[in-house]
Design a protein around this motif. Structure first.
Motif, mmCIF file in Angstrom:
data_model
loop_
_atom_site.group_PDB
_atom_site.id
_atom_site.type_symbol
_atom_site.label_atom_id
_atom_site.label_comp_id
_atom_site.label_asym_id
_atom_site.label_seq_id
_atom_site.Cartn_x
_atom_site.Cartn_y
_atom_site.Cartn_z
ATOM 1 N N ILE A 34 0.366 -1.053 -0.222
ATOM 2 C CA ILE A 34 0.134 -0.177 0.484
ATOM 3 C C ILE A 34 0.583 1.001 -0.058
ATOM 4 C CG2 ILE A 34 -1.836 1.426 1.170
ATOM 5 C CD1 ILE A 34 -2.640 -1.601 2.244
ATOM 6 N N LYS A 35 1.572 1.141 0.902
ATOM 7 C CA LYS A 35 2.393 2.467 0.947
ATOM 8 C C LYS A 35 3.786 2.135 1.710
ATOM 9 C CE LYS A 35 3.292 7.406 2.549
ATOM 10 N NZ LYS A 35 2.060 8.252 4.013
ATOM 11 N N ARG A 36 4.664 2.079 1.207
ATOM 12 C CA ARG A 36 6.517 2.557 1.831
ATOM 13 C C ARG A 36 6.710 3.334 2.764
ATOM 14 N NH1 ARG A 36 10.155 -1.501 0.484
ATOM 15 N NH2 ARG A 36 9.964 -2.772 -1.718
ATOM 16 N N SER A 37 6.864 2.583 4.594
ATOM 17 C CA SER A 37 6.990 3.836 5.288
ATOM 18 C C SER A 37 7.804 2.858 6.187
ATOM 19 C CB SER A 37 6.199 3.819 5.603
ATOM 20 O OG SER A 37 5.782 4.976 6.777
ATOM 21 N N HIS A 38 9.144 3.397 6.303
ATOM 22 C CA HIS A 38 9.709 3.054 7.646
ATOM 23 C C HIS A 38 8.930 2.860 9.047
ATOM 24 C CE1 HIS A 38 13.626 2.543 9.609
ATOM 25 N NE2 HIS A 38 13.660 1.626 9.404
ATOM 26 N N VAL A 39 8.312 3.672 9.330
ATOM 27 C CA VAL A 39 7.927 4.217 10.090
ATOM 28 C C VAL A 39 6.825 3.210 10.564
ATOM 29 C CG1 VAL A 39 6.587 5.677 12.087
ATOM 30 C CG2 VAL A 39 8.619 6.463 10.710
ATOM 31 N N ILE A 40 5.788 3.029 9.801
ATOM 32 C CA ILE A 40 4.877 2.025 9.815
ATOM 33 C C ILE A 40 5.116 0.578 9.684
ATOM 34 C CG2 ILE A 40 2.898 1.643 8.429
ATOM 35 C CD1 ILE A 40 2.119 3.672 7.085
ATOM 36 N N THR A 41 6.005 0.336 9.212
ATOM 37 C CA THR A 41 6.881 -1.680 8.551
ATOM 38 C C THR A 41 7.647 -1.905 10.316
ATOM 39 O OG1 THR A 41 6.579 -0.655 6.895
ATOM 40 C CG2 THR A 41 7.577 -2.944 8.051
ATOM 41 N N CYS A 98 15.104 -6.412 16.345
ATOM 42 C CA CYS A 98 13.994 -5.077 15.673
ATOM 43 C C CYS A 98 14.256 -3.894 16.032
ATOM 44 C CB CYS A 98 13.111 -5.073 15.385
ATOM 45 S SG CYS A 98 12.320 -6.791 14.432
ATOM 46 N N THR A 99 14.743 -3.156 16.676
ATOM 47 C CA THR A 99 14.562 -2.301 18.221
ATOM 48 C C THR A 99 15.428 -1.518 16.952
ATOM 49 O OG1 THR A 99 13.334 -3.027 19.353
ATOM 50 C CG2 THR A 99 14.384 -0.688 20.137
ATOM 51 N N LEU A 100 16.957 -2.097 17.023
ATOM 52 C CA LEU A 100 17.926 -1.997 17.026
ATOM 53 C C LEU A 100 18.677 -1.577 15.246
ATOM 54 C CD1 LEU A 100 20.605 -4.260 19.226
ATOM 55 C CD2 LEU A 100 20.450 -1.460 19.220
ATOM 56 N N ALA A 101 18.048 -2.953 14.269
ATOM 57 C CA ALA A 101 17.549 -2.009 13.287
ATOM 58 C C ALA A 101 17.080 -0.447 12.478
ATOM 59 C CB ALA A 101 16.968 -3.317 12.199
ATOM 60 N N TYR A 102 15.903 -0.445 13.758
ATOM 61 C CA TYR A 102 15.134 1.092 13.185
ATOM 62 C C TYR A 102 16.265 1.802 13.126
ATOM 63 C CZ TYR A 102 11.560 4.310 13.290
ATOM 64 O OH TYR A 102 10.383 5.372 12.552
ATOM 65 N N ALA A 103 17.288 2.003 14.020
ATOM 66 C CA ALA A 103 17.818 3.305 14.722
ATOM 67 C C ALA A 103 18.982 2.864 13.084
ATOM 68 C CB ALA A 103 18.669 3.444 15.277
ATOM 69 N N TYR A 104 19.682 2.101 12.891
ATOM 70 C CA TYR A 104 20.677 1.348 12.070
ATOM 71 C C TYR A 104 20.225 1.754 10.368
ATOM 72 C CZ TYR A 104 24.021 -0.904 9.758
ATOM 73 O OH TYR A 104 25.174 -0.882 8.869
ATOM 74 N N LEU A 105 18.535 2.087 10.472
ATOM 75 C CA LEU A 105 18.352 2.147 8.898
ATOM 76 C C LEU A 105 18.149 3.211 8.533
ATOM 77 C CD1 LEU A 105 16.354 -1.347 8.415
ATOM 78 C CD2 LEU A 105 18.338 -0.548 7.302
ATOM 79 N N ALA A 106 17.800 4.333 10.011
ATOM 80 C CA ALA A 106 17.213 5.573 9.261
ATOM 81 C C ALA A 106 18.243 6.328 8.475
ATOM 82 C CB ALA A 106 17.914 6.433 10.390
ATOM 83 N N ASN A 107 19.096 6.016 8.246
ATOM 84 C CA ASN A 107 19.842 7.180 7.458
ATOM 85 C C ASN A 107 20.654 6.185 6.169
ATOM 86 O OD1 ASN A 107 20.488 9.146 8.870
ATOM 87 N ND2 ASN A 107 22.010 7.676 9.918
ATOM 88 N N LEU A 115 13.769 -5.829 5.464
ATOM 89 C CA LEU A 115 14.721 -6.231 6.531
ATOM 90 C C LEU A 115 13.506 -6.687 7.615
ATOM 91 C CD1 LEU A 115 18.257 -5.128 7.925
ATOM 92 C CD2 LEU A 115 15.725 -5.100 9.536
ATOM 93 N N TYR A 116 12.530 -5.868 8.133
ATOM 94 C CA TYR A 116 11.401 -6.768 9.152
ATOM 95 C C TYR A 116 11.185 -7.698 8.230
ATOM 96 C CZ TYR A 116 11.973 -1.472 10.609
ATOM 97 O OH TYR A 116 13.462 -0.402 11.132
ATOM 98 N N LEU A 117 10.705 -7.596 7.396
ATOM 99 C CA LEU A 117 10.250 -9.157 6.656
ATOM 100 C C LEU A 117 11.298 -10.124 6.614
ATOM 101 C CD1 LEU A 117 8.444 -7.583 3.249
ATOM 102 C CD2 LEU A 117 7.323 -8.748 5.263
ATOM 103 N N LEU A 118 12.334 -9.737 6.119
ATOM 104 C CA LEU A 118 12.916 -10.826 6.603
ATOM 105 C C LEU A 118 13.309 -11.633 7.659
ATOM 106 C CD1 LEU A 118 15.398 -9.959 3.833
ATOM 107 C CD2 LEU A 118 14.185 -11.637 3.885
ATOM 108 N N MET A 119 13.528 -10.753 8.594
ATOM 109 C CA MET A 119 13.310 -11.141 10.065
ATOM 110 C C MET A 119 12.502 -11.620 10.021
ATOM 111 S SD MET A 119 15.276 -7.856 12.082
ATOM 112 C CE MET A 119 17.542 -7.551 12.581
ATOM 113 N N LEU A 120 11.339 -10.884 10.623
ATOM 114 C CA LEU A 120 9.933 -11.901 10.890
ATOM 115 C C LEU A 120 9.511 -13.362 10.380
ATOM 116 C CD1 LEU A 120 7.532 -9.119 10.011
ATOM 117 C CD2 LEU A 120 7.833 -10.322 12.804
ATOM 118 N N VAL A 121 10.283 -13.254 9.333
ATOM 119 C CA VAL A 121 10.131 -14.820 8.556
ATOM 120 C C VAL A 121 10.896 -15.816 9.637
ATOM 121 C CG1 VAL A 121 10.490 -16.304 6.451
ATOM 122 C CG2 VAL A 121 9.626 -14.413 6.101
ATOM 123 N N SER A 122 12.458 -15.462 9.176
ATOM 124 C CA SER A 122 13.742 -16.068 9.513
ATOM 125 C C SER A 122 13.263 -16.850 11.544
ATOM 126 C CB SER A 122 15.362 -15.119 9.688
ATOM 127 O OG SER A 122 16.399 -16.229 10.192
#
Length: 492
Positions: A34-41, A98-107, A115-122
């Motif tokens: 629907i919409k790519r959003s780092h915050v929402i995902t 996932c919490t660490l990844a959020y800050a890491y991916l900000a830039n 990345l979140y999808l892959l982490m959830l499947v794993s």
């Protein structure tokens, strides 16, 4: 018809936490389309993992009845106390990553949501692994964990090291999976069953069958690769170094906890640990892991490689517990792996907070990047210091309690040589852990290549590493709660 449907639904209740993660994955996919959003995902991912964790804790506490079992004589999975304990650890570690990844991916300028999808499947694969009690479930859940890791390791693919890390893990992991399958085939050819428990029932008649020993050895080689136990450890330092920092955290925590839990259940349920040849194989791997891991870590100037070699040594300590006390090893190995996973999250968490995906200099993984960190980031320095002390097994940290239990397990099994190996390995480890700590307190560098954001402590990643540090200290000073908690992690 309605009664049958209701019974089937009630039969799925024990698997509700895993189903919650699967539903979260689907919701995240829909949100991305629907919409790519780092915050929402990111929010959907963390919310879903929290829901799964709360359901699991409610089941453990008896608030939700999860005693129903699927009406299947030879189940692929079982949800027992051992599985639930390790699932709690996996949920907490996945949330932290996932919490660490959020800050890491900000830039990150590229797409972040996958990345979140892959982490959830794993993570789904990891949760299934700790409850697998059948060879088919063993392999399917292991691959469900491993395949997303190839993408996760290569996620920052514009960095050559990240791409190399994913490719190296792909090739070697595929080889390990093939070895596992061949081992399963040999065991099935001899025993005639793929379920764990029936193997133990027929073991007495074919105790020293060459085919059974060969199959078990091949399976142990595959398991040793996934655990990065020597001599199947060669991929570990390179993959840790090249992986994005949050993914290295995931590999060191979720992946290791799930694989160790599956290995313990496999060895205990099948009773293959009773074979003298298997005992000797594990003893050799444990000894080599401790020596190789610690001795090679002494030479490292790269912090991620150092932690990679450190993980090899720690897997050796856990293997000693398994071979020393056999069927009683379930609770001690679970406690050791939980503490190791939390400590790894704290140490890699500091690296993640200091790093960024696409800096020209790479990530903050060299020891020299942390020189004089105390003088500008005292809280972050305290976190890293406590993690190093815990990994070294210094008193008043949770790592000391788990090392002590490992030594007691070796003594209980009258394996004096292995007990001495733990002490020797800890003595060598103390050298390179102290070197990391000394670097933090050295005279600060004039030019700072890497640093955290000014308000890092109020971000979720910063709060998370501080929280993990508090847990490590709490369990180190008051270990009774940890011991009682882990004693519940028993295989039925």
């Amino acid at each position: 018809m309605n009664d049958i449907t209701m019974n089937d639904l009630m039969g799925l209740m024990p698997y509700a936490p895993i189903i919650a993660v699967v539903v979260t994955t689907l919701l995240a996919m829909i949100a991305i389309t629907i919409k790519r959003s780092h915050v929402i995902t990111g929010t959907i991912t963390v919310t879903g993992l929290n829901v799964g964790l709360f359901i699991l804790l409610a089941q453990i506490g008896g608030v939700i009845d999860s005693r129903y079992a699927l009406p299947n004589a030879e189940q692929l999975f079982v949800i027992d106390n051992f599985a639930q304990f390790n699932m709690v650890v996996i949920f907490i570690c996945a949330l932290a990553c996932c919490t660490l990844a959020y800050a890491y991916l900000a830039n990150l300028k590229d797409n972040k949501d996958e990345l979140y999808l892959l982490m959830l499947v794993s993570t789904t694969g990891a949760l299934l692994m700790v409850s697998a009690q059948h060879m088919a479930a063993f392999f399917m859940s292991l691959e469900l964990l491993s395949i997303p890791l190839y993408g996760l390791l290569s996620y920052t693919f514009l960095r050559n090291r990240s791409l190399e890390s994913g490719l190296k893990y792909l090739v070697l992991s595929a080889t390990a999976s093939a070895t596992l399958l061949m081992g399963m085939a040999f065991i099935y050819a001899q025993v005639g069953s793929l379920a764990f428990k029936p193997i133990s029932l027929v073991l007495g008649d074919i105790f020293e069958s060459p085919l059974l020993i060969l199959g078990t050895a091949l399976m142990m080689f595959g398991i040793a690769f996934k655990l990065s136990a020597a001599p199947f450890h060669m991929w570990t330092p390179d993959v840790y170094e090249g992986a994005p920092a949050p993914v290295a955290t995931y590999l060191a925590s979720v992946s290791k906890v799930a694989m160790m839990a599956l290995a313990v259940r496999f060895l205990i349920d099948t009773a293959l640990l009773a074979l003298p040849s298997v005992q000797m194989l594990i003893m050799v791997m444990a000894t080599l892991s401790i020596l190789v891991g610690n001795l090679l870590a002494v030479r490292q100037t790269n912090l991620k490689r150092l932690l990679g070699y450190s993980s090899i040594a720690h897997m050796g300590y856990v293997l000693i517990v398994i071979v020393s006390i056999g069927s009683a090893a379930d609770s001690i190995t679970s406690m050791y792996m939980a503490v190791y996973a939390f400590t790894s999250i704290g140490a890699f968490g500091v690296v993640t907070l200091m790093s960024s995906p696409y800096r020209l200099a790479g990530e903050a993984d060299e020891l020299i990047h942390y020189q004089g960190l105390f003088w500008r980031r005292p809280v972050l320095t305290a976190v890293m210091t406590i993690m190093m002390l815990s990994l070294a097994g210094i008193p008043l940290t949770a790592g000391f309690i788990t090392k002590l239990f490992a030594i007691l397990a070796a003594v209980q099994g009258t394996n004096w040589f292995l007990a001495a190996m733990i002490i020797l390995g800890s003595a060598i480890g103390l050298f390179y852990y102290l070197r990391v700590m000394l670097t933090l307190f050295k005279r600060p560098k004039e030019f700072i290549e890497f640093d955290v954001a000014g308000q890092w402590g109020i971000r979720m990643g910063g709060l998370m590493v501080i929280g993990v540090t508090a847990v490590i200290i709490f369990f180190g000073i008051l270990p009774n709660s940890m011991i009682v908690w882990s004693s519940m992690a028993s295989i039925w």
